[in-house]
Design an enzyme around this catalytic site. Structure first.
Site, PDB file in Angstrom:
ATOM      1  CE  LYS A  48      -3.983  -2.130   2.221  1.00  0.00           C
ATOM      2  NZ  LYS A  48      -4.880  -2.133   3.380  1.00  0.00           N
ATOM      3  CB  ALA A  64      -2.377  -0.105   8.519  1.00  0.00           C
ATOM      4  CG  ASP A  65      -4.006  -5.482   4.797  1.00  0.00           C
ATOM      5  OD1 ASP A  65      -4.605  -4.845   3.914  1.00  0.00           O
ATOM      6  OD2 ASP A  65      -4.296  -6.652   5.104  1.00  0.00           O
ATOM      7  CB  THR A  66      -6.536  -5.555   9.817  1.00  0.00           C
ATOM      8  OG1 THR A  66      -6.036  -4.298  10.285  1.00  0.00           O
ATOM      9  CG2 THR A  66      -7.013  -6.378  11.003  1.00  0.00           C
TER      10      THR A  66
END
Length: 186
Positions: A48, A64-66
């Protein structure tokens, strides 16, 4: 610069009190098979950031990534209501891990990243509860098919770790990392 389409991440970062802009990132979100969860979320967060940083070479860029992990299975965003139902059924009455990876690009172009984990335990959910939640549309754009900050808060029996990691951005660690990296500039 926040490289994200997530309104939740925007709201969380606003809590830090720093001005920032948002640039949607349209990065590839596929994870190579066998990638450990902590590495997977950092990889996606880095993608990203990389998709946005060339357009803003003088900015700090944060992404960010979850993901949710239950029984060793990575649960991303459901593609269908049936998939959302299956995910929530799997999480029902159990403890699972929520991982959020954060990547930060510095103005000179280097990228650093980290991952945070929080354990969440759900109450036992019945099929009617799950179906009613899915009917709200809320789970369809969220990892593991739930948003802890929304109606799914009713499903949570216990949480161990940073609540904001589950929402999508571990703010206290992110702020500490940004300060360590020189933000805000003097």
């Amino acid at each position: 610069m926040l490289a994200s389409r997530s309104p939740r991440r925007r709201q969380i970062l606003e809590l830090a009190g720093w001005p920032f802009d948002v640039q949607e990132s349209h990065a590839d979100e596929t994870i190579p098979p066998g990638t450990p969860p902590d590495e997977a979320v950092q990889l996606l967060a880095r993608r990203k950031v990389e998709a946005v940083m060339s357009s803003f070479p003088d900015a700090y860029v944060l992404g960010a990534d979850t993901i949710v992990v239950c029984d060793g299975r990575l649960l991303g965003k459901p593609r269908t209501e049936e998939e959302a139902f299956a995910m929530l059924r799997q999480l029902s009455g159990r403890t699972h891990d929520v991982w959020t990876g954060v990547a930060i690009a510095l103005p000179q172009g280097s990228i650093t990243s980290f991952a945070e984990k929080t354990a969440v335990t759900f109450w036992e959910l019945d099929d009617e509860e799950i179906a009613a939640y899915i009917a709200t549309g809320e789970p369809m754009d969220k990892a593991g098919a739930y948003g802890i900050q929304g109606r799914a808060a009713l499903f949570v029996k216990r949480i161990e770790g940073d609540y904001l990691t589950v929402v999508g951005l571990p703010l206290s660690r992110t702020v500490r990392e940004l300060r360590r990296l020189g933000w805000p500039p003097a």
